[in-house]
Design an enzyme around this catalytic site. Structure first.
Site, PDB file in Angstrom:
ATOM      1  N   GLY A   1     -63.480 -17.309 -23.065  1.00 19.08           N
ATOM      2  CA  GLY A   1     -64.940 -17.396 -23.197  1.00 19.08           C
ATOM      3  C   GLY A   1     -65.547 -18.743 -22.831  1.00 19.08           C
ATOM      4  O   GLY A   1     -66.683 -18.810 -22.378  1.00 19.08           O
TER       5      GLY A   1
ATOM      6  N   GLU B   1     -66.446 -25.263 -26.713  1.00 15.31           N
ATOM      7  CA  GLU B   1     -66.373 -23.840 -27.062  1.00 15.31           C
ATOM      8  C   GLU B   1     -67.673 -23.129 -26.694  1.00 15.31           C
ATOM      9  O   GLU B   1     -68.745 -23.746 -26.657  1.00 15.31           O
ATOM     10  CB  GLU B   1     -66.144 -23.689 -28.572  1.00 15.31           C
ATOM     11  CG  GLU B   1     -64.732 -23.277 -28.937  1.00 15.31           C
ATOM     12  CD  GLU B   1     -64.426 -21.813 -28.597  1.00 15.31           C
ATOM     13  OE1 GLU B   1     -64.895 -21.303 -27.569  1.00 15.31           O
ATOM     14  OE2 GLU B   1     -63.691 -21.187 -29.377  1.00 15.31           O
TER      15      GLU B   1
ATOM     16  N   PHE C   1     -74.451 -10.009 -32.576  1.00 14.84           N
ATOM     17  CA  PHE C   1     -73.380 -10.014 -31.578  1.00 14.84           C
ATOM     18  C   PHE C   1     -73.972 -10.284 -30.200  1.00 14.84           C
ATOM     19  O   PHE C   1     -74.821  -9.531 -29.721  1.00 14.84           O
ATOM     20  CB  PHE C   1     -72.629  -8.674 -31.588  1.00 14.84           C
ATOM     21  CG  PHE C   1     -71.446  -8.685 -30.666  1.00 14.84           C
ATOM     22  CD1 PHE C   1     -70.313  -9.433 -30.984  1.00 14.84           C
ATOM     23  CD2 PHE C   1     -71.462  -7.989 -29.476  1.00 14.84           C
ATOM     24  CE1 PHE C   1     -69.221  -9.473 -30.123  1.00 14.84           C
ATOM     25  CE2 PHE C   1     -70.372  -8.019 -28.606  1.00 14.84           C
ATOM     26  CZ  PHE C   1     -69.250  -8.762 -28.941  1.00 14.84           C
ATOM     27  N   VAL C   2     -73.513 -11.376 -29.588  1.00 17.11           N
ATOM     28  CA  VAL C   2     -74.080 -11.769 -28.297  1.00 17.11           C
ATOM     29  C   VAL C   2     -73.021 -11.720 -27.192  1.00 17.11           C
ATOM     30  O   VAL C   2     -71.832 -11.879 -27.449  1.00 17.11           O
ATOM     31  CB  VAL C   2     -74.712 -13.184 -28.339  1.00 17.11           C
ATOM     32  CG1 VAL C   2     -75.966 -13.184 -29.177  1.00 17.11           C
ATOM     33  CG2 VAL C   2     -73.716 -14.232 -28.835  1.00 17.11           C
TER      34      VAL C   2
ATOM     35  N   ASP D   1     -67.900 -12.017 -24.150  1.00 11.12           N
ATOM     36  CA  ASP D   1     -67.660 -10.648 -23.691  1.00 11.12           C
ATOM     37  C   ASP D   1     -67.806  -9.614 -24.796  1.00 11.12           C
ATOM     38  O   ASP D   1     -67.754  -9.918 -25.978  1.00 11.12           O
ATOM     39  CB  ASP D   1     -66.232 -10.527 -23.143  1.00 11.12           C
ATOM     40  CG  ASP D   1     -65.184 -10.518 -24.251  1.00 11.12           C
ATOM     41  OD1 ASP D   1     -65.182 -11.455 -25.069  1.00 11.12           O
ATOM     42  OD2 ASP D   1     -64.390  -9.554 -24.317  1.00 11.12           O
TER      43      ASP D   1
ATOM     44  N   ARG E   1     -69.163 -11.187 -19.267  1.00 13.34           N
ATOM     45  CA  ARG E   1     -68.926 -12.633 -19.233  1.00 13.34           C
ATOM     46  C   ARG E   1     -69.699 -13.310 -18.102  1.00 13.34           C
ATOM     47  O   ARG E   1     -70.071 -14.471 -18.198  1.00 13.34           O
ATOM     48  CB  ARG E   1     -67.438 -12.938 -19.047  1.00 13.34           C
ATOM     49  CG  ARG E   1     -66.535 -12.534 -20.204  1.00 13.34           C
ATOM     50  CD  ARG E   1     -65.158 -13.145 -19.981  1.00 13.34           C
ATOM     51  NE  ARG E   1     -64.115 -12.542 -20.787  1.00 13.34           N
ATOM     52  CZ  ARG E   1     -63.793 -12.921 -22.024  1.00 13.34           C
ATOM     53  NH1 ARG E   1     -64.474 -13.878 -22.598  1.00 13.34           N
ATOM     54  NH2 ARG E   1     -62.801 -12.353 -22.677  1.00 13.34           N
TER      55      ARG E   1
HETATM   56  C1  PRP Z   1     -64.341 -15.698 -28.932  1.00 16.61           C
HETATM   57  C2  PRP Z   1     -65.139 -16.890 -28.456  1.00 16.61           C
HETATM   58  C3  PRP Z   1     -64.600 -18.016 -29.325  1.00 16.61           C
HETATM   59  C4  PRP Z   1     -64.224 -17.321 -30.597  1.00 16.61           C
HETATM   60  C5  PRP Z   1     -65.232 -17.612 -31.650  1.00 16.61           C
HETATM   61  O1  PRP Z   1     -63.113 -15.726 -28.302  1.00 16.61           O
HETATM   62  O2  PRP Z   1     -64.950 -17.125 -27.087  1.00 16.61           O
HETATM   63  O3  PRP Z   1     -63.470 -18.632 -28.740  1.00 16.61           O
HETATM   64  O4  PRP Z   1     -64.188 -15.906 -30.330  1.00 16.61           O
HETATM   65  O5  PRP Z   1     -65.047 -16.817 -32.787  1.00 16.61           O
HETATM   66  P1  PRP Z   1     -64.593 -17.374 -34.187  1.00 16.61           P
HETATM   67  O6  PRP Z   1     -65.438 -18.582 -34.500  1.00 16.61           O
HETATM   68  O7  PRP Z   1     -64.913 -16.213 -35.109  1.00 16.61           O
HETATM   69  O8  PRP Z   1     -63.143 -17.695 -34.139  1.00 16.61           O
HETATM   70  P2  PRP Z   1     -62.148 -14.465 -28.279  1.00 16.61           P
HETATM   71  O9  PRP Z   1     -61.110 -14.652 -29.337  1.00 16.61           O
HETATM   72  O10 PRP Z   1     -62.948 -13.223 -28.301  1.00 16.61           O
HETATM   73  O11 PRP Z   1     -61.411 -14.594 -26.906  1.00 16.61           O
HETATM   74  P3  PRP Z   1     -62.110 -14.748 -25.459  1.00 16.61           P
HETATM   75  O12 PRP Z   1     -62.601 -16.162 -25.391  1.00 16.61           O
HETATM   76  O13 PRP Z   1     -61.021 -14.446 -24.509  1.00 16.61           O
HETATM   77  O14 PRP Z   1     -63.241 -13.756 -25.403  1.00 16.61           O
END
Ligand code: PRP
Length: 181
Positions: A46, A101, A154-155, A161, A167
């Protein structure tokens, strides 16, 4: 693209607004890290788009690397478990690390990745998150650079994604509930 935009209930931040805010963050970061060796580290997948845009607007010397971590799977709620799938390869010891992040949601990912990066013994370790969700968390993490605060919705878009889709949208928007329920 138009087709996917119709899956959004509402756009929270359009591409221009995101670009402007990233330019401001990059200026701030460029002013703050003048005497060290800055390394940006983002979390796959992400954070990739934010990292790419932020890095290209930072005017001081820096490098970047990526960490693999995943927690959501195909669902809209975090599974509660964060799995590290890839460590950094660039040396971090004695360097200034900025963890980049896309979103600070439950904070589980940032907790786990921050602990992983600390093991590499950086000189400093701070966090920059494009989005910070306003929601209760059991343990807060200090975020030094914040792009935008968002409500507890949820965004998707701009790296975020649902089931690996959306994305590539250049905006951040709220996904229609009927898409995932
Ligand atoms: C999503 C996003 C962050 C994380 C945040 O990643 O990109 O890294 O969740 O959520 P949290 O604060 O509840 O931990 P995801 O694990 O979905 O993987 P991705 O980046 O591959 O989409």
């Amino acid at each position: 693209m138009t087709d996917m935009m119709s899956d959004l209930e509402k756009v929270l931040f359009d591409g221009e607004t995101i670009n402007q805010r990233i330019a401001e963050l990059a200026d701030e970061i460029s002013r703050d890290y003048t005497d060290g060796e800055l390394v940006l580290v983002t979390v796959l997948r992400g954070g990739l788009i934010f990292l790419a845009d932020l890095s290209r607007r930072i005017s001081i010397r820096h490098t970047f690397d990526v960490v693999g971590a995943t927690s959501y799977g195909p669902h809209v709620e975090s599974s509660g478990q964060v799995l590290i799938t890839k460590d950094v390869e660039v040396p971090l010891q004695g360097r200034d690390v900025l963890l980049v992040e896309d979103i600070y949601d439950t904070g589980r990912t940032l907790h786990v990745v921050r602990d992983l990066l600390q093991v590499h013994d950086p000189r400093s370790l701070e966090i920059c998150s494009l989005l910070v969700k306003d929601r209760p968390r059991s343990q807060e993490i200090p975020i030094k650079y914040i792009g935008f605060h968002i409500p507890n919705v949820f965004v998707v878009g701009y790296g975020l994604d649902y089931d690996e889709q959306y994305r590539h949208l250049n905006c951040v928007g709220v996904l229609k509930k009927e898409i995932y329920s």
